[in-house]
Design a protein around this motif. Structure first.
Motif, PDB file in Angstrom:
ATOM      1  N   ALA A  35       0.744  -1.027   0.203  1.00  0.00           N
ATOM      2  CA  ALA A  35       0.004   0.171   0.233  1.00  0.00           C
ATOM      3  C   ALA A  35       0.337   1.535  -0.019  1.00  0.00           C
ATOM      4  N   GLY A  36       2.190   1.286  -0.359  1.00  0.00           N
ATOM      5  CA  GLY A  36       3.001   2.261   0.420  1.00  0.00           C
ATOM      6  C   GLY A  36       3.295   2.952   1.493  1.00  0.00           C
ATOM      7  N   LEU A  37       2.496   2.316   1.987  1.00  0.00           N
ATOM      8  CA  LEU A  37       2.412   2.908   3.939  1.00  0.00           C
ATOM      9  C   LEU A  37       2.638   2.171   4.874  1.00  0.00           C
ATOM     10  N   ARG A  38       3.507   2.652   6.196  1.00  0.00           N
ATOM     11  CA  ARG A  38       4.223   2.118   7.570  1.00  0.00           C
ATOM     12  C   ARG A  38       3.784   2.739   8.283  1.00  0.00           C
ATOM     13  N   ILE A  39       2.302   3.367   8.486  1.00  0.00           N
ATOM     14  CA  ILE A  39       2.285   3.397   9.969  1.00  0.00           C
ATOM     15  C   ILE A  39       0.286   2.649   9.944  1.00  0.00           C
ATOM     16  N   ILE A  40       0.487   1.818  10.969  1.00  0.00           N
ATOM     17  CA  ILE A  40      -1.209   2.128  10.916  1.00  0.00           C
ATOM     18  C   ILE A  40      -2.149   2.382  11.719  1.00  0.00           C
ATOM     19  N   SER A  41      -2.751   3.246  11.251  1.00  0.00           N
ATOM     20  CA  SER A  41      -3.751   3.934  12.399  1.00  0.00           C
ATOM     21  C   SER A  41      -5.190   2.596  12.795  1.00  0.00           C
ATOM     22  N   ASP A  42      -6.052   3.458  13.691  1.00  0.00           N
ATOM     23  CA  ASP A  42      -7.145   2.537  14.603  1.00  0.00           C
ATOM     24  C   ASP A  42      -8.437   2.535  13.043  1.00  0.00           C
ATOM     25  N   ALA A  43      -8.099   3.280  12.356  1.00  0.00           N
ATOM     26  CA  ALA A  43      -9.227   3.280  10.997  1.00  0.00           C
ATOM     27  C   ALA A  43      -9.373   2.628  10.052  1.00  0.00           C
ATOM     28  N   LYS A  44      -7.805   1.878  10.075  1.00  0.00           N
ATOM     29  CA  LYS A  44      -7.853   1.233   8.615  1.00  0.00           C
ATOM     30  C   LYS A  44      -7.705  -0.448   9.541  1.00  0.00           C
ATOM     31  N   PRO A  78       5.998  -4.113  16.149  1.00  0.00           N
ATOM     32  CA  PRO A  78       4.182  -4.526  15.612  1.00  0.00           C
ATOM     33  C   PRO A  78       3.590  -4.160  16.940  1.00  0.00           C
ATOM     34  N   ASN A  79       2.894  -4.177  16.863  1.00  0.00           N
ATOM     35  CA  ASN A  79       2.024  -3.494  18.084  1.00  0.00           C
ATOM     36  C   ASN A  79       0.440  -4.388  17.542  1.00  0.00           C
ATOM     37  N   PHE A  80      -0.232  -5.476  17.369  1.00  0.00           N
ATOM     38  CA  PHE A  80      -1.465  -5.937  17.140  1.00  0.00           C
ATOM     39  C   PHE A  80      -2.153  -5.927  18.097  1.00  0.00           C
ATOM     40  N   GLN A  81      -3.578  -5.850  17.498  1.00  0.00           N
ATOM     41  CA  GLN A  81      -4.610  -5.731  18.760  1.00  0.00           C
ATOM     42  C   GLN A  81      -5.460  -7.418  18.753  1.00  0.00           C
ATOM     43  N   GLN A  82      -4.591  -8.187  19.260  1.00  0.00           N
ATOM     44  CA  GLN A  82      -5.488  -9.825  19.631  1.00  0.00           C
ATOM     45  C   GLN A  82      -6.503  -9.518  19.977  1.00  0.00           C
TER      46      GLN A  82
END
Length: 175
Positions: A35-44, A78-82
């Motif tokens: 996706a060309g991105l490196r930051i994870i936002s909660d909205a995704k 990584p901060n996975f939302q288990q």
């Protein structure tokens, strides 16, 4: 929107189902190289409560949720939302397999936690591909092509075997 994604995926899933081919879909946005991105936002992140309708609408049988994972290397640990995996596992009760994408450089304990929380398919492409390519390239300078290919294949197999044991799937191919 979910409705647009469902309408795009449904014809492919229907065609594949007729041929006995399982379909895997991503829900949410797994960022990174693809996706060309490196930051994870909660909205995704995947919303577990929308996942059931998405799976029913697409006809897919494997879901790769966005839980904080990304394609490619992680800039931060990584901060996975288990909790997302736990909720999806409760919702689908094993009728839909959960798949983990974005596994580059993950620590072993995170794999084990994801499995404990319902993941049943794990994509480990670069874990095995990269050592294969490195070994093949290094071996070509000193060995014949067949011998270099054999050395690379042995390296690939060793990586796969390590994962078979880590994931608890060693010896279960016939099941």
């Amino acid at each position: 929107s979910n409705e647009e994604n469902i309408s795009l995926a449904r014809p492919y899933a229907e065609r594949a189902r007729k041929l006995g081919i399982p379909i895997e879909v991503e829900l949410g946005c797994l960022e990174g190289d693809e996706a060309g991105l490196r930051i994870i936002s909660d909205a995704k992140l995947t919303d577990p409560w929308k996942a059931e309708a998405f799976i029913r609408g697409t006809g897919a049988v494997i879901l790769a949720p966005s839980i904080g994972n990304l394609h490619g290397s992680y800039l931060n640990p990584p901060n996975f939302q288990q909790d997302i995996l736990v909720d999806l596992h409760k919702i689908f009760q094993g009728k839909v397999l959960l798949c983990l994408h974005g596994t580059d450089e993950l620590p072993d304990d995170l794999f084990v936690t994801c499995i404990r929380n319902g993941v049943r398919k794990i994509n480990v492409n670069s874990w095995a591909r990269d050592p294969y390519v490195r070994t093949f390239g290094e071996s070509l300078s000193a060995k014949s092509f067949p011998d270099a290919q054999e050395a690379a294949t042995e390296e690939f197999a060793a990586v796969c075997e390590r994962f078979f044991y880590l994931f608890g799937s060693a010896g279960k191919a016939g099941i």
